[in-house]
Motif scaffolding. Structure first.
Motif, PDB file in Angstrom:
ATOM      1  N   GLU A 181       0.843  -1.189   0.000  1.00 37.92           N
ATOM      2  CA  GLU A 181       0.000   0.000   0.000  1.00 37.92           C
ATOM      3  C   GLU A 181       0.882   1.244   0.000  1.00 37.92           C
ATOM      4  O   GLU A 181       1.775   1.393   0.840  1.00 37.92           O
ATOM      5  N   GLY A 182       0.673   2.112  -0.954  1.00 39.42           N
ATOM      6  CA  GLY A 182       1.384   3.386  -1.003  1.00 39.42           C
ATOM      7  C   GLY A 182       2.883   3.245  -1.084  1.00 39.42           C
ATOM      8  O   GLY A 182       3.618   4.038  -0.502  1.00 39.42           O
ATOM      9  N   SER A 183       3.372   2.256  -1.810  1.00 38.70           N
ATOM     10  CA  SER A 183       4.814   1.975  -1.880  1.00 38.70           C
ATOM     11  C   SER A 183       5.271   2.047  -3.332  1.00 38.70           C
ATOM     12  O   SER A 183       4.647   1.451  -4.223  1.00 38.70           O
ATOM     13  N   ASN A 184       6.385   2.739  -3.573  1.00 40.41           N
ATOM     14  CA  ASN A 184       6.770   3.080  -4.937  1.00 40.41           C
ATOM     15  C   ASN A 184       8.252   2.803  -5.195  1.00 40.41           C
ATOM     16  O   ASN A 184       9.069   2.810  -4.285  1.00 40.41           O
ATOM     17  N   ARG A 185       8.541   2.567  -6.480  1.00 42.77           N
ATOM     18  CA  ARG A 185       9.925   2.388  -6.947  1.00 42.77           C
ATOM     19  C   ARG A 185      10.633   1.263  -6.191  1.00 42.77           C
ATOM     20  O   ARG A 185      11.758   1.411  -5.720  1.00 42.77           O
ATOM     21  N   ILE A 186       9.947   0.133  -6.107  1.00 39.74           N
ATOM     22  CA  ILE A 186      10.515  -1.050  -5.446  1.00 39.74           C
ATOM     23  C   ILE A 186      10.812  -2.101  -6.505  1.00 39.74           C
ATOM     24  O   ILE A 186      10.004  -2.357  -7.400  1.00 39.74           O
ATOM     25  N   ASN A 187      11.969  -2.729  -6.374  1.00 36.49           N
ATOM     26  CA  ASN A 187      12.380  -3.798  -7.277  1.00 36.49           C
ATOM     27  C   ASN A 187      12.117  -5.135  -6.605  1.00 36.49           C
ATOM     28  O   ASN A 187      12.749  -5.476  -5.603  1.00 36.49           O
ATOM     29  N   TYR A 188      11.173  -5.906  -7.152  1.00 38.92           N
ATOM     30  CA  TYR A 188      10.875  -7.250  -6.672  1.00 38.92           C
ATOM     31  C   TYR A 188      11.484  -8.237  -7.672  1.00 38.92           C
ATOM     32  O   TYR A 188      11.032  -8.310  -8.824  1.00 38.92           O
ATOM     33  N   SER A 189      12.493  -8.993  -7.241  1.00 41.17           N
ATOM     34  CA  SER A 189      13.184  -9.867  -8.182  1.00 41.17           C
ATOM     35  C   SER A 189      13.639 -11.154  -7.496  1.00 41.17           C
ATOM     36  O   SER A 189      14.046 -11.144  -6.327  1.00 41.17           O
ATOM     37  N   LYS A 190      13.539 -12.275  -8.234  1.00 40.45           N
ATOM     38  CA  LYS A 190      14.054 -13.579  -7.792  1.00 40.45           C
ATOM     39  C   LYS A 190      13.410 -14.062  -6.499  1.00 40.45           C
ATOM     40  O   LYS A 190      14.027 -14.779  -5.714  1.00 40.45           O
ATOM     41  N   ASN A 191      12.166 -13.652  -6.273  1.00 41.13           N
ATOM     42  CA  ASN A 191      11.425 -14.132  -5.105  1.00 41.13           C
ATOM     43  C   ASN A 191      10.592 -15.358  -5.479  1.00 41.13           C
ATOM     44  O   ASN A 191      10.181 -15.516  -6.632  1.00 41.13           O
ATOM     45  N   ASN A 192      10.325 -16.197  -4.485  1.00 42.07           N
ATOM     46  CA  ASN A 192       9.465 -17.362  -4.659  1.00 42.07           C
ATOM     47  C   ASN A 192       8.176 -17.166  -3.882  1.00 42.07           C
ATOM     48  O   ASN A 192       8.209 -16.952  -2.659  1.00 42.07           O
ATOM     49  N   PHE A 193       7.035 -17.224  -4.568  1.00 43.47           N
ATOM     50  CA  PHE A 193       5.726 -17.155  -3.940  1.00 43.47           C
ATOM     51  C   PHE A 193       5.076 -18.527  -4.075  1.00 43.47           C
ATOM     52  O   PHE A 193       4.695 -18.924  -5.182  1.00 43.47           O
ATOM     53  N   ILE A 194       4.962 -19.252  -2.958  1.00 38.04           N
ATOM     54  CA  ILE A 194       4.578 -20.655  -3.012  1.00 38.04           C
ATOM     55  C   ILE A 194       3.395 -20.918  -2.084  1.00 38.04           C
ATOM     56  O   ILE A 194       3.457 -20.664  -0.879  1.00 38.04           O
ATOM     57  N   LYS A 195       2.317 -21.396  -2.635  1.00 38.47           N
ATOM     58  CA  LYS A 195       1.161 -21.893  -1.875  1.00 38.47           C
ATOM     59  C   LYS A 195       0.599 -20.863  -0.895  1.00 38.47           C
ATOM     60  O   LYS A 195       0.216 -21.189   0.230  1.00 38.47           O
ATOM     61  N   ASN A 196       0.562 -19.615  -1.318  1.00 42.01           N
ATOM     62  CA  ASN A 196      -0.090 -18.583  -0.516  1.00 42.01           C
ATOM     63  C   ASN A 196      -1.557 -18.450  -0.920  1.00 42.01           C
ATOM     64  O   ASN A 196      -1.955 -18.877  -2.009  1.00 42.01           O
ATOM     65  N   GLY A 197      -2.366 -17.838  -0.050  1.00 37.84           N
ATOM     66  CA  GLY A 197      -3.723 -17.502  -0.471  1.00 37.84           C
ATOM     67  C   GLY A 197      -3.658 -16.518  -1.620  1.00 37.84           C
ATOM     68  O   GLY A 197      -4.109 -16.810  -2.729  1.00 37.84           O
ATOM     69  N   TRP A 198      -3.094 -15.345  -1.371  1.00 35.65           N
ATOM     70  CA  TRP A 198      -2.734 -14.383  -2.411  1.00 35.65           C
ATOM     71  C   TRP A 198      -1.218 -14.243  -2.394  1.00 35.65           C
ATOM     72  O   TRP A 198      -0.627 -14.024  -1.326  1.00 35.65           O
TER      73      TRP A 198
END
Length: 412
Positions: A282-299
């Motif tokens: 929320e309200g967060s800008n200019r962030i680099n999201y890279s090489k992350n693993n999102f596994i078996k989450n609801g969202w």
């Protein structure tokens, strides 16, 4: 010879205190029987060797540069009377103590160990149990909190404290600590240039990590697991979160990480696994999201609004109920070359990316956000039909929110 003599005198003055430092032994049968007595008779830079035993003391004031070392983990029992050790001097080391029974108060934040306006301190190999606050750093800098074990018995937030707390502190390393069963495992406020590395913060009432108004901090290779609400990151700039694991933070208001008013940050190489929400933004800008693993989450990711110029590149989205929730019709965030386990496209030219763009926002996710009760229709034929209709003709989801080059194989 004159210059040599002057240089020799200068060096002698520089290290003289350390050269003359001695060791004072504290034990029940020794001449010095209490820690307070040992501090009183010690000279600057002396070492207090605390022999194994139980010392029923509290409000121990360390007012001079000392090294306090426990032999075979002597027990310092505060008997629930108040704060136990308060450091108000530079150059203090606390090593190898077992501290229990910190006093609880609704007007004072009693801690097992508090460091106040001090520099060059080291707190290591300490075990803390039956505590209110654990280690509390207040307006201090250039210190290290290393290899401690903090186990609380918190039941309710209103009468519980935090495991490791930093307030208005700078240039601190918090490394290889275990924190469990407190309110917030690690808490920072107005603390800059902090390194939080290789810690395990789990089973805490509220947050495994919680920080606000703290800039230029690095969080690396930590594990935050099974905490009440996950990790909260708010009102901070230039944060680096790398190689952390956020796991099993379940609940109606839980998440792996909450990002609120965070700017110019890096979220790289982390794992978000089995959380209600992997990252809530929320309200967060200019962030680099890279090489992350999102596994078996609801969202995997929930974008709640006012988030601009963020990039999501080379992440793995695997077996989440929903990969992305988005509550705006406008988008200038970039999703590119991510792996999506739900992608059903093809790669005829065999260049490793799908020939059909992937739309990560499903209409059913939009519906569930507005009417949570509809979650009972998850995995139903109805959900598949409405998601297909939105994919063919987007109405409720941003038309330009697509990954134009989805990867066919997950990133290792």
């Amino acid at each position: 010879m004159g210059r040599i003599a002057v240089l020799f005198c200068f060096l002698l003055c520089l290290v003289g205190n350390h050269l003359w430092a001695g060791t004072i032994t504290v034990c029940g049968s020794c001449e010095v029987k209490t820690i307070k007595q040992g501090i009183a008779v010690a000279a600057d830079f002396d070492t207090l060797l605390i022999k194994k035993g139980t010392y029923k003391e509290f409000n121990i004031q360390v007012t001079k540069p000392l090294t306090i070392i426990g032999e075979n983990y002597p027990v310092i029992d505060g008997e629930d009377k108040g704060e136990i050790i308060t450091i108000v001097s530079d150059n203090v080391t606390i090593d190898g103590l077992f501290i229990i029974n910190v006093g609880t108060s609704y007007t004072a934040d009693y801690a097992a160990i508090r460091v106040v306006q001090s520099e060059n301190f080291l707190i290591q190999n300490v075990v803390l149990e039956k505590l209110f606050f654990g280690i509390y750093l207040e307006k201090s800098k250039n210190g290290k909190v290393y290899h401690n074990k903090i186990i609380g018995d918190a039941v309710d937030e209103y009468n519980s404290g935090n495991g490791i707390q930093l307030w208005y502190s700078q240039n601190i390393v918090v490394e290889r600590n275990i924190v469990q069963h407190v309110r917030d495992g690690i808490y920072l406020e107005f603390s800059d240039n902090i390194t939080i590395e290789n810690n395990i913060s789990s089973d805490n009432l509220r947050y495994g990590l919680h920080f606000m108004f703290s800039n230029d901090d690095v969080y690396k290779d930590n594990t935050f697991e099974n905490n009440g609400a996950g990790v909260a990151v708010m009102f901070s700039k230039r944060i680096k979160m790398q190689g952390n694991t956020f796991r099993k933070n379940w609940g109606t208001t839980s998440f792996g990480v909450l990002l609120k008013e965070i700017n110019d940050a890096e979220i790289i190489g982390n794992t978000f696994e089995e959380n209600t929400v992997g990252i809530s933004i929320e309200g967060s800008n200019r962030i680099n999201y890279s090489k992350n693993n999102f596994i078996k989450n609801g969202w995997a990711i929930k974008v709640r609004g006012a988030c601009y110029t963020n990039t999501f590149i080379h992440n793995n989205f695997m077996y989440n109920s929903f990969d992305l929730a988005y509550n705006s019709n406008l988008n200038d965030n970039i999703f590119d070359e991510n792996y999506w386990s739900d992608y059903t496209g093809y790669d005829l030219d065999r260049n490793g990316t799908g020939d059909i763009p992937y739309r990560p926002v499903k209409l059913f996710s939009y519906i569930v956000n507005r009417t949570p009760e509809t979650i009972i229709l998850l995995r139903s034929l109805f959900m598949d039909i409405i998601d297909f209709s939105e994919k063919v003709s987007p109405v409720f989801t941003p038309d330009d929110l697509v990954d134009a080059k989805p990867l066919m194989k997950k990133i290792k």
